[in-house]
Write an enzyme that holds these catalytic residues in place. Sequence first.
Site, PDB file in Angstrom:
ATOM      1  CG  ASN A 131      33.334  67.873  31.619  1.00  0.00           C
ATOM      2  OD1 ASN A 131      34.192  68.708  31.327  1.00  0.00           O
ATOM      3  ND2 ASN A 131      32.425  67.446  30.748  1.00  0.00           N
TER       4      ASN A 131
ATOM      5  CE  LYS B 255      29.669  69.797  31.009  1.00  0.00           C
ATOM      6  NZ  LYS B 255      28.236  69.705  30.741  1.00  0.00           N
TER       7      LYS B 255
ATOM      8  CG  HIS C 294      30.681  65.713  27.141  1.00  0.00           C
ATOM      9  ND1 HIS C 294      29.663  66.569  26.790  1.00  0.00           N
ATOM     10  CD2 HIS C 294      30.574  65.517  28.474  1.00  0.00           C
ATOM     11  CE1 HIS C 294      28.970  66.881  27.880  1.00  0.00           C
ATOM     12  NE2 HIS C 294      29.499  66.257  28.909  1.00  0.00           N
TER      13      HIS C 294
ATOM     14  CD  GLU D  15      28.393  69.932  27.136  1.00  0.00           C
ATOM     15  OE1 GLU D  15      29.588  70.135  27.381  1.00  0.00           O
ATOM     16  OE2 GLU D  15      27.515  69.886  28.030  1.00  0.00           O
TER      17      GLU D  15
ATOM     18  CD  GLU E  65      28.070  63.094  30.936  1.00  0.00           C
ATOM     19  OE1 GLU E  65      28.413  63.463  32.059  1.00  0.00           O
ATOM     20  OE2 GLU E  65      28.279  63.760  29.911  1.00  0.00           O
TER      21      GLU E  65
ATOM     22  N   GLY F 242      22.956  69.592  32.531  1.00  0.00           N
ATOM     23  CA  GLY F 242      22.815  71.028  32.742  1.00  0.00           C
ATOM     24  C   GLY F 242      21.372  71.489  32.821  1.00  0.00           C
TER      25      GLY F 242
ATOM     26  CB  SER G  25      21.222  67.359  36.770  1.00  0.00           C
ATOM     27  OG  SER G  25      21.044  68.208  35.655  1.00  0.00           O
TER      28      SER G  25
HETATM   29  P1  13P Z   1      25.878  68.741  34.622  1.00  0.00           P
HETATM   30  O1  13P Z   1      26.352  68.039  35.868  1.00  0.00           O
HETATM   31  O2  13P Z   1      26.095  70.219  34.652  1.00  0.00           O
HETATM   32  O3  13P Z   1      24.479  68.335  34.266  1.00  0.00           O
HETATM   33  O4  13P Z   1      26.815  68.220  33.431  1.00  0.00           O
HETATM   34  C1  13P Z   1      27.008  66.858  33.268  1.00  0.00           C
HETATM   35  C2  13P Z   1      28.084  66.640  32.286  1.00  0.00           C
HETATM   36  O5  13P Z   1      27.936  66.926  31.110  1.00  0.00           O
HETATM   37  C3  13P Z   1      29.355  66.086  32.770  1.00  0.00           C
HETATM   38  O6  13P Z   1      30.176  65.686  31.717  1.00  0.00           O
END
Ligand code: 13P
Length: 254
Positions: free
Chosen positions: A12, A14, A98, A100, A170, A176, A216
């Site tokens: 992803n 982003k 997601h 976010e 997740e 992150g 992560s």
């Molecule tokens: P990270 O791997 O940067 O923690 O992000 C995970 C994520 O949100 C994948 O959709």
Amino acid sequence: MDKERKLIVAGNWKMNKTVAEALDLVRGLKRELGSVKDIDVVVAPSFTALSEVSKELLSSNIRLGAQNMSENGYGAFTGEIGAGQLRDLCVRYVILGHSERRQFQNESDALVAAKAKAAHAASLIPIVCFGELLAEREAGTTEKVVEAQVRGSLAGLTKEQVVETVLAYEPVWAIGTGRTATSAQAQEVHAFVRKLLSTMFDEATAKRVRIQYGGSVKPANAREILSQPDVDGALVGGAALEERSFVEIIKNSL
Ligand code: 13P
């Protein structure tokens, strides 16, 4: 890795990368992962790079994903992108709900379910995300939160559709942050969700649904997490932005 279900590892990206940067990365991935058959590999660039990346992936085993889509078809929905438009670019997967988007765009479970239905209607495979906040884990409500999200986000899907849906656990506190769930924590929630799926649908259906872990994931921890019996892949953020780390995650998991 010998697994009951075929692993699926998705990157992803982003809100990152220009078209040129996206092409650069995807060319490298093609070179390095061109012969991988045992894991489904997916990249999900920003909408702005989908068209060019799609061309680059023609005749490749790497599949294209989008990061969101509208619950509506064509029409007067300024700024939105519909499933038909994604299909037009040979997109196969679409990440929905997601954390976010749940957090910054206030996406609800009901909206995610409507999008998942629209994705299936267009033969796109939704990757439906869910996961608890740190405060919810600390309050001991992880299972309650996860159950509500999974039930709500899959509401109205048929058994046939849910088998063609990828779920992604997740935990928000692991995204992150460099703070990964332990493999035991991931397995615990994945097993809980699979049991929930057998209540919502039936056991045979639950056994076929792939559940990714995200948060992560790095080359150093991917194999350990993905070797858990109910973890069927990874949804990778930061480590998917660099050729070497994404390639290593996949090669370490073969
Ligand atoms: P990270 O791997 O940067 O923690 O992000 C995970 C994520 O949100 C994948 O959709």
